[in-house]
Design a protein around this motif. Sequence first.
Motif, short mmCIF file in Angstrom:
data_model
loop_
_atom_site.label_atom_id
_atom_site.label_comp_id
_atom_site.label_asym_id
_atom_site.label_seq_id
_atom_site.Cartn_x
_atom_site.Cartn_y
_atom_site.Cartn_z
N ASP A 104 0.82 -1.30 0.09
CA ASP A 104 -0.06 0.04 0.08
C ASP A 104 0.84 1.41 0.05
OD1 ASP A 104 -2.37 -1.31 0.00
OD2 ASP A 104 -2.95 -1.16 1.97
N LEU A 105 2.09 1.32 0.72
CA LEU A 105 2.96 2.39 0.80
C LEU A 105 3.36 2.68 -0.78
CD1 LEU A 105 4.71 1.90 4.02
CD2 LEU A 105 2.66 3.37 3.65
N ALA A 106 3.86 1.56 -1.26
CA ALA A 106 4.25 1.59 -2.71
C ALA A 106 3.13 2.09 -3.61
CB ALA A 106 4.56 0.17 -3.20
N ARG A 107 2.08 1.78 -3.43
CA ARG A 107 0.82 2.25 -4.20
C ARG A 107 0.63 3.87 -3.95
NH1 ARG A 107 -1.86 -2.64 -2.46
NH2 ARG A 107 -1.89 -4.24 -4.16
N VAL A 108 0.76 4.11 -2.73
CA VAL A 108 0.49 5.59 -2.32
C VAL A 108 1.59 6.49 -2.97
CG1 VAL A 108 0.88 7.32 -0.47
CG2 VAL A 108 -0.45 5.34 -0.03
N ALA A 109 2.99 5.86 -2.90
CA ALA A 109 4.10 6.54 -3.72
C ALA A 109 3.53 6.55 -5.06
CB ALA A 109 5.30 5.72 -3.32
N GLY A 110 3.27 5.55 -5.63
CA GLY A 110 2.87 5.67 -7.18
C GLY A 110 1.76 6.91 -7.53
N VAL A 111 0.80 7.05 -6.85
CA VAL A 111 -0.27 7.67 -6.98
C VAL A 111 0.07 9.42 -6.83
CG1 VAL A 111 -2.45 8.83 -6.28
CG2 VAL A 111 -2.04 6.30 -6.52
N ARG A 112 1.00 9.22 -5.47
CA ARG A 112 1.66 10.65 -5.09
C ARG A 112 2.52 11.11 -6.41
NH1 ARG A 112 1.94 12.58 -0.34
NH2 ARG A 112 2.19 10.36 0.64
N ALA A 134 -5.60 0.12 -4.57
CA ALA A 134 -5.45 1.43 -5.28
C ALA A 134 -6.52 2.60 -4.47
CB ALA A 134 -5.73 1.51 -6.64
N LEU A 135 -7.48 1.73 -4.20
CA LEU A 135 -8.70 2.75 -3.32
C LEU A 135 -8.04 3.14 -2.10
CD1 LEU A 135 -11.81 0.92 -4.57
CD2 LEU A 135 -11.09 3.38 -4.99
N ARG A 136 -7.40 2.31 -1.34
CA ARG A 136 -6.77 2.54 -0.09
C ARG A 136 -5.73 3.76 -0.31
NH1 ARG A 136 -7.16 -2.99 0.36
NH2 ARG A 136 -4.69 -3.24 0.02
N ALA A 137 -4.79 3.54 -1.22
CA ALA A 137 -3.80 4.60 -1.53
C ALA A 137 -4.64 6.07 -1.84
CB ALA A 137 -2.84 4.16 -2.71
N VAL A 138 -5.58 5.79 -2.67
CA VAL A 138 -6.30 7.21 -3.19
C VAL A 138 -7.04 7.77 -1.97
CG1 VAL A 138 -8.19 7.96 -4.42
CG2 VAL A 138 -6.52 6.53 -5.46
#
Length: 133
Positions: free
Chosen positions: A9-17, A118-122
């Motif tokens: 999830d941290l990697a997903r957040v980084a990707g969206v960021r 992806a939704l958790r990251a968003v």
Amino acid sequence: METATQPEDLARVAGVRARLADLVEPKPSPAELALVLRLLRSFAAKAPLAADELVRLLHEGDPAPVREHAHSLKGSAANIGADGLAAICSRVEDAARAGAVTDPGPTGDRLRAETDGALRAVRALTVEFERTS
């Protein structure tokens, strides 16, 4: 409030960021913040339904609508920086373009799991951007 604390999830957040950083300045203006929040909220509202529809179409087995829906969800995911989801959709789209529909069971499970991630990251980033607006 949903948080993104697992490594994936941290990697997903980084990707969206990273994707959002391509769209706005390091210190976003109020207009840029509004744009980012609109993008994040739109994805959060539409992606679950789009993923469910794609899974339903996989089960039906007709490549044409599978290709169309996979392409659409891929674009939405890529636009927001949800690269894992975009990659799954790309593989489904490529198979459908070749006239095949991937196995709906495992593909649907991966699609749903990646959509949830992806939704958790968003959602985590939505909270972050709401605090700065």
